[in-house]
Enzyme design. Structure first.
Site, PDB file in Angstrom:
ATOM      1  N   CYS A 154       0.836  -1.201   0.000  1.00  0.00           N
ATOM      2  CA  CYS A 154       0.000   0.000   0.000  1.00  0.00           C
ATOM      3  C   CYS A 154       0.872   1.254   0.000  1.00  0.00           C
ATOM      4  O   CYS A 154       1.386   1.666   1.040  1.00  0.00           O
ATOM      5  CB  CYS A 154      -0.927  -0.008   1.215  1.00  0.00           C
ATOM      6  SG  CYS A 154      -1.952   1.464   1.318  1.00  0.00           S
ATOM      7  N   CYS A 157      -0.366   4.119   2.158  1.00  0.00           N
ATOM      8  CA  CYS A 157      -0.137   3.951   3.600  1.00  0.00           C
ATOM      9  C   CYS A 157       1.329   4.200   3.951  1.00  0.00           C
ATOM     10  O   CYS A 157       1.636   4.833   4.956  1.00  0.00           O
ATOM     11  CB  CYS A 157      -0.465   2.529   4.063  1.00  0.00           C
ATOM     12  SG  CYS A 157      -1.938   1.822   3.355  1.00  0.00           S
ATOM     13  N   ASP A 158       2.237   3.663   3.156  1.00  0.00           N
ATOM     14  CA  ASP A 158       3.641   3.596   3.579  1.00  0.00           C
ATOM     15  C   ASP A 158       4.603   4.468   2.773  1.00  0.00           C
ATOM     16  O   ASP A 158       5.782   4.576   3.126  1.00  0.00           O
ATOM     17  CB  ASP A 158       4.125   2.131   3.517  1.00  0.00           C
ATOM     18  CG  ASP A 158       3.320   1.242   4.455  1.00  0.00           C
ATOM     19  OD1 ASP A 158       2.902   1.743   5.510  1.00  0.00           O
ATOM     20  OD2 ASP A 158       3.092   0.066   4.127  1.00  0.00           O
TER      21      ASP A 158
END
Ligand code: NDP
Length: 332
Positions: A154, A157-158
């Site tokens: 993701c 997200c990261d």
């Protein structure tokens, strides 16, 4: 993950093999942000929700480390802690959270029948499906070894952790292009590792990545391994694998992002519910309603596009409100 193993779960019901079904008003299947949000709203609306968590209690977020993009956590939070917070909030209003996996359903008549762990029968007036999706991985050992240490599925997200660094995105579909474009705005350089000599992505997406200077596409490359002492430091690739001119190629990267598709966890519902060609449950636009009245879907199992915790939570709220209204209109 450890945190979840040690959590206190109601293991209550179990009417093993008796054929007698337990009657519940609102059954929620799956325990990610969508399921827990549906539970909070359903419990507060007196629907007495019972939730079966599925195998990965807390869902995909339990495999992420820091979550910095969920509103309400100004200092960030880890995925497991956030999901424990969701669970506590759902239980605070009376949701019964049980560990178990829905193994089959009968949506042909009402009340609906859901079988848990192949033996427990639940009779539900409404069913909320929040079973999520599972990111696909290549299946190489290094993905597990470096999980949370450079391997991610993701970018949204990261990606933030890779500002000014070099990263790779595996895949050639719309997701890979979107993630590569997103990462290009943060990272110094983005490699796209594409196994064929063309992208599967839409033309518009292709144009977008072709136009970004710091994206380099490695055509006909496959990843065989990752290396690094403290987290990912690089990847061993093979160019034109299996051909006479096959060639080993190493790249130096700090992050390795998988974008080779997701599998929505919808198999057991397919005999009754309309799904798209990939398996995402179809909902009536702007609602959580499936083609079976009284069965609602929320979160990643019905969302091929956004797949964020906050959007999942939003659709979980919709599913609980839709359930409550549907029950009010379909009394008795
Ligand atoms: P796709 O299935 O469309 O693409 C997967 C990509 O990963 C393909 O390039 C595929 O290669 C590659 N791949 C699969 N397995 C492997 C493997 N083992 N090793 C290397 N490469 C592999 O998945 P997406 O997640 O990209 O998209 C899913 C759906 O969601 C699509 O319908 C897409 O259009 C949609 N979507 C739409 C968006 C939007 O409109 N903004 C954004 C994101 C997704 P190959 O081509 O060789 O099979």
């Amino acid at each position: 993950m450890e945190l979840f193993k040690s959590m206190d779960i109601n293991k209550e019901p179990a009417k093993e093999g008796t054929g007698t079904a337990e009657k519940v008003k609102c059954l929620i299947i799956g325990s990610g942000p969508a399921g827990y949000t549906a539970a909070i709203y359903a419990a507060r609306a007196n629907l007495n929700p019972v939730m079966y968590t599925g195998l990965q209690m807390g869902g995909q977020l339990t495999t992420t480390t820091e979550v910095d993009n969920y509103p309400g956590y100004p200092d960030g939070v880890t995925g497991p802690v956030m999901m424990e917070d969701f669970k506590k909030q759902a239980e605070r209003f009376g949701t019964e959270v049980r560990f178990g996996i829905a193994t089959s359903v009968d949506f042909s008549k009402r009340p609906f029948i859901v079988t848990i762990d192949e033996k427990i029968l639940i009779e539900a007036e409404v069913v909320i499906i929040s079973t999520g999706a599972t990111a696909k991985y290549l299946g190489i050992e290094a993905e597990t070894k470096y999980s949370g240490q450079g391997v991610s599925a993701c970018a949204t997200c990261d990606g933030f952790f890779y500002r000014g660094k070099d990263v790779a995105v595996v895949g050639g579909g719309d997701t890979a292009c979107e993630e590569a474009s997103y990462l290009a705005g943060l990272a110094r350089k983005v490699y796209m590792i594409v196994r064929r000599d063309e992208l599967r992505a839409s033309k518009a997406m292709q144009e977008r990545v072709f136009g970004i200077e710091n994206i380099e596409i490695l055509w006909e490359h496959e990843t065989v391994d990752l290396f690094g002492e403290n987290g990912v430091e690089g990847a061993h690739l093979v160019k034109r694998k299996g051909n006479p001119d096959e060639e080993m190629v190493d790249i130096k990267i700090d992050g390795f992002f998988l974008a080779i598709g997701h599998t929505p966890n919808s198999d057991i519902f397919k005999p009754y519910l309309d799904t798209d060609e990939v398996g995402y449950i179809k909902t009536i636009p702007g609602t959580s309603k499936t083609n079976v009245p009284g069965v609602f879907a929320c979160g990643d199992v019905q969302d091929p596009v956004y797949r964020q915790a906050v959007t999942a939570a939003g659709t979980g709220c919709m599913a609980a409100i839709d359930s409550e209204r549907w029950l009010a209109e379909n009394k008795g």
